[in-house]
Design an enzyme around this catalytic site. Structure first.
Site, mmCIF file in Angstrom:
data_model
loop_
_atom_site.group_PDB
_atom_site.id
_atom_site.type_symbol
_atom_site.label_atom_id
_atom_site.label_comp_id
_atom_site.label_asym_id
_atom_site.label_seq_id
_atom_site.Cartn_x
_atom_site.Cartn_y
_atom_site.Cartn_z
ATOM 1 N N LYS A 176 0.946 -1.216 -0.025
ATOM 2 C CA LYS A 176 0.035 -0.082 0.138
ATOM 3 C C LYS A 176 0.797 1.265 -0.085
ATOM 4 C CE LYS A 176 -3.761 2.162 2.746
ATOM 5 N NZ LYS A 176 -4.773 2.260 1.585
ATOM 6 N N GLY A 222 6.576 2.304 2.815
ATOM 7 C CA GLY A 222 8.024 2.362 2.882
ATOM 8 C C GLY A 222 8.478 1.257 1.822
ATOM 9 N N LYS A 223 7.746 1.158 0.798
ATOM 10 C CA LYS A 223 8.297 -0.009 -0.022
ATOM 11 C C LYS A 223 9.430 0.631 -0.845
ATOM 12 C CE LYS A 223 4.457 1.165 -3.341
ATOM 13 N NZ LYS A 223 5.450 1.937 -4.172
ATOM 14 N N THR A 257 11.624 3.024 0.094
ATOM 15 C CA THR A 257 12.997 2.797 1.007
ATOM 16 C C THR A 257 13.167 1.324 1.059
ATOM 17 O OG1 THR A 257 12.030 4.614 2.104
ATOM 18 C CG2 THR A 257 13.916 3.279 3.201
ATOM 19 N N ASP A 284 6.361 2.476 -10.295
ATOM 20 C CA ASP A 284 5.389 3.352 -9.654
ATOM 21 C C ASP A 284 5.253 4.476 -10.361
ATOM 22 O OD1 ASP A 284 3.826 4.793 -7.846
ATOM 23 O OD2 ASP A 284 4.452 3.726 -5.908
ATOM 24 N N GLU A 305 -1.352 -1.578 10.813
ATOM 25 C CA GLU A 305 -2.617 -1.140 10.986
ATOM 26 C C GLU A 305 -3.767 -1.979 10.058
ATOM 27 O OE1 GLU A 305 -2.247 2.917 9.619
ATOM 28 O OE2 GLU A 305 -0.975 3.504 11.008
ATOM 29 N N ASN A 327 6.891 -2.176 8.771
ATOM 30 C CA ASN A 327 7.645 -0.937 9.063
ATOM 31 C C ASN A 327 6.999 -0.004 9.816
ATOM 32 O OD1 ASN A 327 9.878 0.570 8.233
ATOM 33 N ND2 ASN A 327 8.819 1.340 6.204
ATOM 34 N N CYS A 345 5.176 10.018 25.067
ATOM 35 C CA CYS A 345 4.001 10.401 24.482
ATOM 36 C C CYS A 345 2.683 9.957 24.570
ATOM 37 C CB CYS A 345 4.326 10.908 23.002
ATOM 38 S SG CYS A 345 3.174 11.595 21.894
ATOM 39 N N CYS A 380 1.457 8.651 21.136
ATOM 40 C CA CYS A 380 2.642 7.553 20.704
ATOM 41 C C CYS A 380 2.006 6.289 21.471
ATOM 42 C CB CYS A 380 4.042 7.794 21.053
ATOM 43 S SG CYS A 380 4.574 9.373 19.860
#
EC number: 3.6.-.-
Length: 327
Positions: free
Chosen positions: A26, A30-31, A33, A57, A238, A265, A274, A277
């Site tokens: 998706k 980070g694909k 990277t 892409d 997620e 990732n 936090c 977080c």
């Protein structure tokens, strides 16, 4: 009980047989990277190999990842002499293939032939992903002629580039139609280009499609050989990325394409103070647990959220350490 596979990509980094590695997922996970840092790592660990990264892409983030402007021709990466990168526009690869056929006029009254040809081309172009499928054939041919030892694809978002595996069956159907047209209309086929105002020579269509079919069949054979090809999904912990990754993996398996490694990732650290977080990490923990259960037989590489932007060769080298065996 069998042991889980190692949580690294050493089997890919050190492979002496792999020719094609796909990295997909998706958007925003980070694909790019992953594909760029993996390309740098493989090239550095295997200086005898010529490695090529191909971005298909449309976003073409490879230039941003390396902080180097790339284009349609392979360009060497400074500091990594055996690594090159190119960015391919699939729309350009398809441009002009059937231009003029659907818009062809029927000034000489050849309704039957015009209808058959227009219908054939219309059906061909309406097949989902057919533009990417044909573009992939061209890209693969180009890469093969360059004699690279390993090619990594930074693909379009989830699943978009998998449809090329259906190209042989589509081409076989179209060839049957071309043969039928030649049997029905015979010599008129060679004159049809002038009738509809296009330069396409329909007598040449059959051998061209036969060549394309032969090429695509070989590509599919290679891409479904686990010794030659593998696909690495990238996701974040997620719901939607996990859902799409599971769907992608099922599709890969149905197409007999190898997938044995997954990159998870952007994981937040457990001890982050936090409140936002902490809440985010709590949600991630839920999906990390599901990932562990679903993919216990996969090489699972879990990577923390980066505090700095991963851009440029040194940063990609540092990020690539996530893929190596820990000593």
């Amino acid at each position: 009980m069998s042991l889980s596979p190692p949580n690294n990509l050493e089997h890919i980094i050190t492979s002496q047989t792999l020719k094609w590695v796909f990295v997909g997922g998706k958007g925003g996970v980070g694909k790019t990277t992953t594909s760029c840092s993996l390309g740098v790592l493989i090239a550095n660990r295997n200086p005898q190999k010529k490695v090529l990264i191909i971005s298909t892409d449309p976003a073409h983030n490879t230039s941003d990842a390396f902080d180097i402007k790339f284009g349609a021709e392979p360009k060497a990466v400074p500091g990594v002499p055996n690594l090159s990168v190119m960015e391919v526009d699939v729309k350009d690869a398809m441009k002009g293939m059937f231009d003029g056929v659907e818009q062809g006029t029927n000034q000489n009254g050849e309704f039957g032939l015009l209808s058959e040809i227009t219908g054939m081309v219309g059906m061909f172009k309406s097949v989902p992903g057919i533009d990417e499928a044909i573009a992939f054939s061209k890209i693969i041919n180009q890469a093969q002629q360059m004699n690279y030892d390993l090619v990594l694809f930074d693909t379009a978002p989830t699943g978009h580039t998998l449809r090329f595996l259906s190209l042989p069956s589509v081409l076989r159907d179209m060839l049957e139609k071309v043969i039928k047209l030649q049997e029905l209309f015979g010599p008129m086929m060679s004159q049809f280009g002038g009738i509809i105002g296009t330069n396409i020579n329909f007598n040449e269509l059959k051998p061209k499609m036969e060549d394309m079919l032969k090429t695509s069949e070989q590509i599919v054979k290679d891409f479904t050989n686990p010794n030659l090809t593998t696909f690495i999904p990238v996701l974040i912990p997620e719901f939607l990325p996990l859902y799409e990754t599971e769907r992608l993996i099922q599709e890969l398996m149905n197409l007999n394409m190898d997938v044995n490694s997954i990159i998870v990732n952007q994981i937040l650290p457990v001890n982050d103070c936090c409140d936002y977080c902490k809440n985010k990490r709590s949600v991630q923990a839920k999906y990390l647990g599901q990932i562990d259960v679903l993919y216990s037989d996969f090489h699972l590489i879990k990577i923390n959220m980066q505090t700095n932007e991963v851009r440029g060769v040194p940063a990609l080298c540092a990020f690539s350490k996530n893929f190596e065996a820990k000593h």
